[in-house]
Motif scaffolding. Structure first.
Motif, PDB file in Angstrom:
ATOM      1  N   UNK A 180       0.787  -1.220   0.000  1.00  0.00           N
ATOM      2  CA  UNK A 180       0.000   0.000   0.000  1.00  0.00           C
ATOM      3  C   UNK A 180       0.820   1.271   0.000  1.00  0.00           C
ATOM      4  N   UNK A 181       2.151   1.137   0.094  1.00  0.00           N
ATOM      5  CA  UNK A 181       2.993   2.330   0.091  1.00  0.00           C
ATOM      6  C   UNK A 181       3.028   2.940  -1.307  1.00  0.00           C
ATOM      7  N   UNK A 182       3.116   4.275  -1.363  1.00  0.00           N
ATOM      8  CA  UNK A 182       3.268   4.986  -2.624  1.00  0.00           C
ATOM      9  C   UNK A 182       4.492   5.895  -2.549  1.00  0.00           C
ATOM     10  N   UNK A 183       5.431   5.772  -3.507  1.00  0.00           N
ATOM     11  CA  UNK A 183       5.521   4.757  -4.561  1.00  0.00           C
ATOM     12  C   UNK A 183       5.766   3.372  -3.950  1.00  0.00           C
ATOM     13  N   UNK A 184       5.365   2.347  -4.654  1.00  0.00           N
ATOM     14  CA  UNK A 184       5.577   0.988  -4.164  1.00  0.00           C
ATOM     15  C   UNK A 184       6.999   0.539  -4.494  1.00  0.00           C
ATOM     16  N   UNK A 185       7.516  -0.381  -3.671  1.00  0.00           N
ATOM     17  CA  UNK A 185       8.843  -0.954  -3.899  1.00  0.00           C
ATOM     18  C   UNK A 185       8.707  -2.469  -3.861  1.00  0.00           C
ATOM     19  N   UNK A 186       8.998  -3.110  -4.974  1.00  0.00           N
ATOM     20  CA  UNK A 186       8.978  -4.567  -5.050  1.00  0.00           C
ATOM     21  C   UNK A 186      10.394  -5.107  -5.028  1.00  0.00           C
ATOM     22  N   UNK A 187      10.552  -6.342  -4.596  1.00  0.00           N
ATOM     23  CA  UNK A 187      11.882  -6.943  -4.496  1.00  0.00           C
ATOM     24  C   UNK A 187      11.856  -8.325  -5.132  1.00  0.00           C
ATOM     25  N   UNK A 188      12.789  -8.579  -6.046  1.00  0.00           N
ATOM     26  CA  UNK A 188      12.913  -9.877  -6.698  1.00  0.00           C
ATOM     27  C   UNK A 188      14.382 -10.288  -6.700  1.00  0.00           C
ATOM     28  N   UNK A 189      14.623 -11.592  -6.826  1.00  0.00           N
ATOM     29  CA  UNK A 189      15.987 -12.117  -6.817  1.00  0.00           C
ATOM     30  C   UNK A 189      16.169 -13.064  -7.995  1.00  0.00           C
ATOM     31  N   UNK A 190      17.289 -12.931  -8.675  1.00  0.00           N
ATOM     32  CA  UNK A 190      17.635 -13.839  -9.768  1.00  0.00           C
ATOM     33  C   UNK A 190      19.137 -14.091  -9.746  1.00  0.00           C
TER      34      UNK A 190
ATOM     35  N   UNK B 273      16.828  -7.176  -7.296  1.00  0.00           N
ATOM     36  CA  UNK B 273      16.311  -6.018  -8.014  1.00  0.00           C
ATOM     37  C   UNK B 273      15.209  -5.361  -7.196  1.00  0.00           C
ATOM     38  N   UNK B 274      15.346  -4.077  -6.947  1.00  0.00           N
ATOM     39  CA  UNK B 274      14.313  -3.285  -6.295  1.00  0.00           C
ATOM     40  C   UNK B 274      13.597  -2.490  -7.382  1.00  0.00           C
ATOM     41  N   UNK B 275      12.291  -2.704  -7.516  1.00  0.00           N
ATOM     42  CA  UNK B 275      11.523  -2.008  -8.551  1.00  0.00           C
ATOM     43  C   UNK B 275      10.603  -0.991  -7.902  1.00  0.00           C
ATOM     44  N   UNK B 276      10.857   0.293  -8.212  1.00  0.00           N
ATOM     45  CA  UNK B 276      10.060   1.381  -7.675  1.00  0.00           C
ATOM     46  C   UNK B 276       9.003   1.751  -8.711  1.00  0.00           C
ATOM     47  N   UNK B 277       7.753   1.821  -8.294  1.00  0.00           N
ATOM     48  CA  UNK B 277       6.641   2.090  -9.205  1.00  0.00           C
ATOM     49  C   UNK B 277       5.837   3.276  -8.715  1.00  0.00           C
ATOM     50  N   UNK B 278       5.592   4.227  -9.608  1.00  0.00           N
ATOM     51  CA  UNK B 278       4.796   5.411  -9.265  1.00  0.00           C
ATOM     52  C   UNK B 278       3.812   5.706 -10.379  1.00  0.00           C
ATOM     53  N   UNK B 279       2.648   6.238 -10.000  1.00  0.00           N
ATOM     54  CA  UNK B 279       1.631   6.657 -10.962  1.00  0.00           C
ATOM     55  C   UNK B 279       1.437   8.158 -10.855  1.00  0.00           C
ATOM     56  N   UNK B 280       1.108   8.793 -11.984  1.00  0.00           N
ATOM     57  CA  UNK B 280       0.897  10.234 -11.985  1.00  0.00           C
ATOM     58  C   UNK B 280       0.215  10.679 -13.255  1.00  0.00           C
ATOM     59  N   UNK B 281      -0.024  11.976 -13.352  1.00  0.00           N
ATOM     60  CA  UNK B 281      -0.708  12.497 -14.539  1.00  0.00           C
ATOM     61  C   UNK B 281       0.224  12.554 -15.748  1.00  0.00           C
ATOM     62  N   UNK B 282       1.540  12.591 -15.490  1.00  0.00           N
ATOM     63  CA  UNK B 282       2.496  12.593 -16.606  1.00  0.00           C
ATOM     64  C   UNK B 282       3.816  11.996 -16.137  1.00  0.00           C
TER      65      UNK B 282
END
Length: 296
Positions: free
Chosen positions: A87-97, A102-111
Protein backbone atom coordinates in the motif's frame (compact mmCIF):
# COMPACT_ATOMS: atom_id res chain seq x y z
CA UNK A 1 -26.08 -6.52 -23.76
CA UNK A 2 -22.65 -6.16 -25.27
CA UNK A 3 -21.19 -3.98 -28.00
CA UNK A 4 -18.83 -5.25 -30.72
CA UNK A 5 -15.35 -3.76 -31.01
CA UNK A 6 -14.30 -3.35 -34.63
CA UNK A 7 -11.36 -5.41 -35.84
CA UNK A 8 -9.84 -3.79 -38.94
CA UNK A 9 -7.15 -6.47 -39.30
CA UNK A 10 -9.14 -9.68 -38.89
CA UNK A 11 -12.56 -11.31 -38.88
CA UNK A 12 -13.11 -11.79 -35.13
CA UNK A 13 -14.62 -8.70 -33.44
CA UNK A 14 -13.96 -7.77 -29.85
CA UNK A 15 -16.64 -7.44 -27.18
CA UNK A 16 -17.34 -4.60 -24.76
CA UNK A 17 -19.79 -4.95 -21.89
CA UNK A 18 -20.66 -2.61 -19.03
CA UNK A 19 -21.89 -4.38 -15.89
CA UNK A 20 -23.58 -2.27 -13.23
CA UNK A 21 -22.91 -3.28 -9.63
CA UNK A 22 -25.05 -2.29 -6.67
CA UNK A 23 -22.22 -2.10 -4.14
CA UNK A 24 -19.56 -0.52 -6.37
CA UNK A 25 -19.06 1.36 -9.58
CA UNK A 26 -19.69 -0.11 -12.99
CA UNK A 27 -17.34 -2.85 -14.21
CA UNK A 28 -16.06 -2.54 -17.78
CA UNK A 29 -15.35 -5.83 -19.54
CA UNK A 30 -13.31 -6.00 -22.75
CA UNK A 31 -12.60 -9.18 -24.72
CA UNK A 32 -10.15 -9.01 -27.63
CA UNK A 33 -8.73 -11.60 -30.04
CA UNK A 34 -5.32 -12.88 -29.01
CA UNK A 35 -3.47 -12.31 -32.29
CA UNK A 36 -1.08 -9.42 -31.47
CA UNK A 37 -1.41 -7.70 -34.85
CA UNK A 38 -5.18 -7.54 -34.34
CA UNK A 39 -5.27 -6.98 -30.59
CA UNK A 40 -2.86 -4.02 -30.36
CA UNK A 41 -4.70 -1.70 -32.79
CA UNK A 42 -8.02 -2.58 -31.11
CA UNK A 43 -6.54 -1.77 -27.71
CA UNK A 44 -5.09 1.54 -28.87
CA UNK A 45 -8.15 2.68 -30.82
CA UNK A 46 -10.98 1.46 -28.60
CA UNK A 47 -10.07 -0.02 -25.23
CA UNK A 48 -7.44 2.43 -23.93
CA UNK A 49 -9.55 5.54 -24.71
CA UNK A 50 -12.55 3.94 -23.01
CA UNK A 51 -10.58 3.15 -19.86
CA UNK A 52 -9.13 6.67 -19.72
CA UNK A 53 -12.59 8.17 -20.14
CA UNK A 54 -13.93 6.00 -17.33
CA UNK A 55 -11.13 7.07 -14.98
CA UNK A 56 -11.85 10.74 -15.59
CA UNK A 57 -8.19 11.72 -15.97
CA UNK A 58 -5.14 10.45 -17.78
CA UNK A 59 -2.74 8.45 -15.62
CA UNK A 60 0.65 6.98 -16.46
CA UNK A 61 2.75 4.46 -14.57
CA UNK A 62 6.54 4.36 -14.54
CA UNK A 63 9.07 2.00 -12.99
CA UNK A 64 12.74 2.25 -12.06
CA UNK A 65 14.90 -0.71 -11.16
CA UNK A 66 17.90 -0.64 -8.83
CA UNK A 67 20.22 -3.64 -8.97
CA UNK A 68 21.96 -4.86 -5.79
CA UNK A 69 24.45 -7.61 -4.93
CA UNK A 70 26.31 -8.78 -1.84
CA UNK A 71 23.69 -9.83 0.72
CA UNK A 72 20.60 -12.01 0.85
CA UNK A 73 17.06 -10.83 0.15
CA UNK A 74 15.98 -10.78 3.81
CA UNK A 75 19.13 -8.89 4.82
CA UNK A 76 18.57 -6.24 2.17
CA UNK A 77 14.90 -5.89 3.03
CA UNK A 78 15.84 -5.31 6.68
CA UNK A 79 18.01 -2.38 5.58
CA UNK A 80 15.08 -0.62 3.92
CA UNK A 81 12.96 1.37 6.43
CA UNK A 82 9.36 0.31 5.73
CA UNK A 83 9.80 0.65 1.97
CA UNK A 84 8.44 -2.78 1.02
CA UNK A 85 5.17 -2.23 2.92
CA UNK A 86 1.99 -3.05 1.00
CA UNK A 87 0.00 0.00 0.00
CA UNK A 88 2.99 2.33 0.09
CA UNK A 89 3.27 4.99 -2.62
CA UNK A 90 5.52 4.76 -4.56
CA UNK A 91 5.58 0.99 -4.16
CA UNK A 92 8.84 -0.95 -3.90
CA UNK A 93 8.98 -4.57 -5.05
CA UNK A 94 11.88 -6.94 -4.50
CA UNK A 95 12.91 -9.88 -6.70
CA UNK A 96 15.99 -12.12 -6.82
CA UNK A 97 17.63 -13.84 -9.77
CA UNK A 98 20.96 -15.71 -9.51
CA UNK A 99 21.79 -13.80 -6.29
CA UNK A 100 21.16 -10.39 -7.92
CA UNK A 101 18.46 -8.46 -6.07
CA UNK A 102 16.31 -6.02 -8.01
CA UNK A 103 14.31 -3.28 -6.30
CA UNK A 104 11.52 -2.01 -8.55
CA UNK A 105 10.06 1.38 -7.67
CA UNK A 106 6.64 2.09 -9.20
CA UNK A 107 4.80 5.41 -9.27
CA UNK A 108 1.63 6.66 -10.96
CA UNK A 109 0.90 10.23 -11.99
CA UNK A 110 -0.71 12.50 -14.54
CA UNK A 111 2.50 12.59 -16.61
CA UNK A 112 6.07 11.28 -16.75
CA UNK A 113 7.50 14.18 -14.76
CA UNK A 114 5.12 13.60 -11.86
CA UNK A 115 5.99 9.90 -11.75
CA UNK A 116 9.74 10.48 -11.73
CA UNK A 117 9.46 13.24 -9.12
CA UNK A 118 7.42 10.94 -6.89
CA UNK A 119 10.08 8.21 -7.12
CA UNK A 120 13.13 10.35 -6.35
CA UNK A 121 12.79 10.53 -2.52
CA UNK A 122 12.34 6.74 -2.34
CA UNK A 123 15.35 6.16 -4.60
CA UNK A 124 17.44 8.48 -2.42
CA UNK A 125 16.45 6.51 0.71
CA UNK A 126 17.32 3.22 -0.99
CA UNK A 127 20.75 4.42 -2.11
CA UNK A 128 21.55 5.83 1.32
CA UNK A 129 20.37 2.64 3.04
CA UNK A 130 22.15 0.04 0.90
CA UNK A 131 25.20 2.13 -0.10
CA UNK A 132 27.62 0.18 -2.33
CA UNK A 133 25.36 -2.88 -2.41
CA UNK A 134 23.53 -1.01 -5.19
CA UNK A 135 25.67 -1.37 -8.29
CA UNK A 136 23.45 -0.16 -11.14
CA UNK A 137 20.02 0.47 -12.61
CA UNK A 138 17.69 -1.00 -15.22
CA UNK A 139 19.59 -3.42 -17.52
CA UNK A 140 22.96 -3.03 -15.76
CA UNK A 141 24.79 -6.22 -14.81
CA UNK A 142 27.92 -6.32 -12.67
CA UNK A 143 30.14 -6.88 -15.71
CA UNK A 144 28.73 -3.75 -17.36
CA UNK A 145 29.59 -1.63 -14.33
CA UNK A 146 33.08 -3.16 -14.04
CA UNK A 147 33.67 -2.56 -17.73
CA UNK A 148 32.67 1.11 -17.48
CA UNK A 149 34.92 1.65 -14.45
CA UNK A 150 37.86 0.08 -16.29
CA UNK A 151 37.22 2.27 -19.34
CA UNK A 152 37.17 5.38 -17.13
CA UNK A 153 40.57 4.41 -15.75
CA UNK A 154 42.07 3.15 -19.00
CA UNK A 155 42.74 -0.24 -17.39
CA UNK A 156 42.34 -3.92 -18.27
CA UNK A 157 41.62 -7.22 -16.51
CA UNK A 158 42.48 -10.87 -17.18
CA UNK A 159 40.84 -13.89 -15.55
CA UNK A 160 41.92 -17.42 -14.59
CA UNK A 161 38.94 -19.31 -13.19
CA UNK A 162 38.26 -22.79 -11.90
CA UNK A 163 35.06 -22.91 -9.81
CA UNK A 164 33.18 -20.55 -12.13
CA UNK A 165 33.93 -22.52 -15.30
CA UNK A 166 34.44 -19.50 -17.55
CA UNK A 167 31.41 -17.46 -16.44
CA UNK A 168 33.47 -14.41 -15.46
CA UNK A 169 35.26 -14.39 -18.81
CA UNK A 170 31.98 -14.86 -20.69
CA UNK A 171 30.38 -11.98 -18.81
CA UNK A 172 33.25 -9.59 -19.49
CA UNK A 173 33.47 -10.68 -23.13
CA UNK A 174 29.81 -9.72 -23.65
CA UNK A 175 30.25 -6.11 -22.55
CA UNK A 176 30.30 -3.24 -25.01
CA UNK A 177 33.94 -2.40 -24.21
CA UNK A 178 35.23 -5.99 -24.11
CA UNK A 179 37.90 -5.41 -26.74
CA UNK A 180 39.23 -2.49 -24.67
CA UNK A 181 39.10 -3.80 -21.10
CA UNK A 182 39.13 -7.61 -21.24
CA UNK A 183 42.68 -8.82 -21.78
CA UNK A 184 41.81 -12.53 -21.84
CA UNK A 185 40.69 -15.50 -19.79
CA UNK A 186 41.74 -19.05 -18.96
CA UNK A 187 39.47 -21.80 -17.62
CA UNK A 188 41.15 -24.34 -15.33
CA UNK A 189 40.07 -27.77 -14.17
CA UNK A 190 43.29 -29.19 -12.69
CA UNK A 191 46.49 -28.13 -10.97
CA UNK A 192 48.38 -29.52 -13.96
CA UNK A 193 46.63 -26.98 -16.19
CA UNK A 194 47.59 -24.22 -13.81
CA UNK A 195 51.20 -25.25 -14.36
CA UNK A 196 51.06 -25.88 -18.12
CA UNK A 197 48.74 -23.05 -19.23
CA UNK A 198 49.87 -20.31 -16.86
CA UNK A 199 53.47 -21.45 -16.32
CA UNK A 200 53.13 -21.61 -12.54
CA UNK A 201 56.23 -23.58 -11.41
CA UNK A 202 56.06 -26.32 -8.76
CA UNK A 203 52.31 -25.98 -8.52
CA UNK A 204 51.94 -29.12 -6.43
CA UNK A 205 54.11 -27.53 -3.76
CA UNK A 206 51.35 -24.98 -3.23
CA UNK A 207 48.87 -27.60 -2.11
CA UNK A 208 47.35 -30.82 -3.27
CA UNK A 209 44.00 -29.13 -2.59
CA UNK A 210 42.83 -26.91 -5.49
CA UNK A 211 40.38 -24.85 -3.41
CA UNK A 212 42.94 -23.01 -1.27
CA UNK A 213 43.80 -19.31 -1.37
CA UNK A 214 47.31 -19.95 -2.72
CA UNK A 215 45.88 -21.45 -5.92
CA UNK A 216 43.66 -18.41 -6.52
CA UNK A 217 46.56 -16.05 -5.81
CA UNK A 218 49.03 -17.79 -8.14
CA UNK A 219 46.40 -17.98 -10.88
CA UNK A 220 45.65 -14.25 -10.56
CA UNK A 221 49.32 -13.27 -10.69
CA UNK A 222 50.12 -15.60 -13.58
CA UNK A 223 47.17 -14.60 -15.80
CA UNK A 224 47.80 -10.89 -15.22
CA UNK A 225 51.45 -11.28 -16.19
CA UNK A 226 50.61 -13.48 -19.18
CA UNK A 227 48.03 -11.02 -20.56
CA UNK A 228 49.85 -7.85 -19.55
CA UNK A 229 46.72 -6.64 -17.74
CA UNK A 230 46.35 -4.13 -14.93
CA UNK A 231 44.24 -6.53 -12.85
CA UNK A 232 44.29 -10.30 -12.58
CA UNK A 233 41.40 -12.33 -11.14
CA UNK A 234 42.12 -15.86 -9.92
CA UNK A 235 39.35 -18.18 -8.76
CA UNK A 236 40.19 -21.50 -7.10
CA UNK A 237 38.06 -24.65 -7.15
CA UNK A 238 35.00 -25.17 -4.98
CA UNK A 239 35.67 -27.28 -1.89
CA UNK A 240 34.60 -30.96 -2.00
CA UNK A 241 31.61 -30.22 0.25
CA UNK A 242 30.60 -26.70 -0.81
CA UNK A 243 27.39 -26.60 1.27
CA UNK A 244 29.04 -26.95 4.66
CA UNK A 245 28.47 -23.77 6.73
CA UNK A 246 32.22 -23.05 6.82
CA UNK A 247 32.85 -23.86 3.14
CA UNK A 248 34.12 -21.06 0.93
CA UNK A 249 35.48 -20.28 -2.52
CA UNK A 250 38.82 -18.47 -2.70
CA UNK A 251 39.22 -15.52 -5.05
CA UNK A 252 42.30 -13.38 -5.54
CA UNK A 253 42.63 -10.04 -7.32
CA UNK A 254 46.08 -8.73 -8.06
CA UNK A 255 47.76 -5.59 -9.40
CA UNK A 256 51.47 -4.81 -9.72
CA UNK A 257 51.25 -3.12 -6.32
CA UNK A 258 49.02 -5.42 -4.29
CA UNK A 259 47.38 -8.84 -4.13
CA UNK A 260 44.08 -9.27 -2.32
CA UNK A 261 43.11 -12.73 -1.05
CA UNK A 262 39.34 -13.02 -0.60
CA UNK A 263 37.01 -15.77 0.62
CA UNK A 264 33.27 -16.03 0.07
CA UNK A 265 30.81 -18.58 1.42
CA UNK A 266 29.95 -21.23 -1.18
CA UNK A 267 26.86 -22.71 0.50
CA UNK A 268 23.84 -21.96 -1.69
CA UNK A 269 21.46 -23.69 -4.07
CA UNK A 270 23.50 -25.75 -6.56
CA UNK A 271 21.67 -24.15 -9.51
CA UNK A 272 23.16 -20.73 -8.76
CA UNK A 273 26.48 -21.67 -7.13
CA UNK A 274 28.67 -20.93 -10.14
CA UNK A 275 26.76 -17.78 -11.13
CA UNK A 276 26.96 -16.39 -7.59
CA UNK A 277 30.69 -17.08 -7.35
CA UNK A 278 31.25 -15.35 -10.71
CA UNK A 279 29.30 -12.33 -9.47
CA UNK A 280 31.29 -12.34 -6.22
CA UNK A 281 34.48 -12.02 -8.25
CA UNK A 282 33.09 -9.24 -10.45
CA UNK A 283 31.66 -7.41 -7.46
CA UNK A 284 34.98 -7.64 -5.62
CA UNK A 285 36.72 -6.00 -8.58
CA UNK A 286 33.99 -3.35 -8.73
CA UNK A 287 34.55 -2.46 -5.07
CA UNK A 288 38.31 -2.39 -5.55
CA UNK A 289 37.87 0.00 -8.48
CA UNK A 290 35.70 2.12 -6.20
CA UNK A 291 38.34 1.75 -3.43
CA UNK A 292 35.75 0.22 -1.09
CA UNK A 293 37.22 -3.26 -0.52
CA UNK A 294 39.98 -4.52 1.70
CA UNK A 295 40.92 -8.15 2.34
CA UNK A 296 38.34 -10.68 3.48
Amino acid sequence: GSTPIANEHGTAPGIFMRVERADAGACLIFALPGVPTEMRPMWEQSVAPAILAARGEARVIHHRRIKCFGVGESQLEAMLPDLIRRGREPSVGITVSDATITLRITAAGVDDAECYAAMEPTIAIIRESVATLAYGEEEDELEDVVSRLLVERGQTVAVAEWATGGLVSQALARTAAASTVFAGGVVLSSLTQLQSLLRVPDVLSLSANPNVSAVAMEAAIAVRNMAGADYGIGIAAFPPEPDRPAAHVCISITTPQRTRRLRFGSATHPAIRQARAAKQALNALRLILLSQLGDI
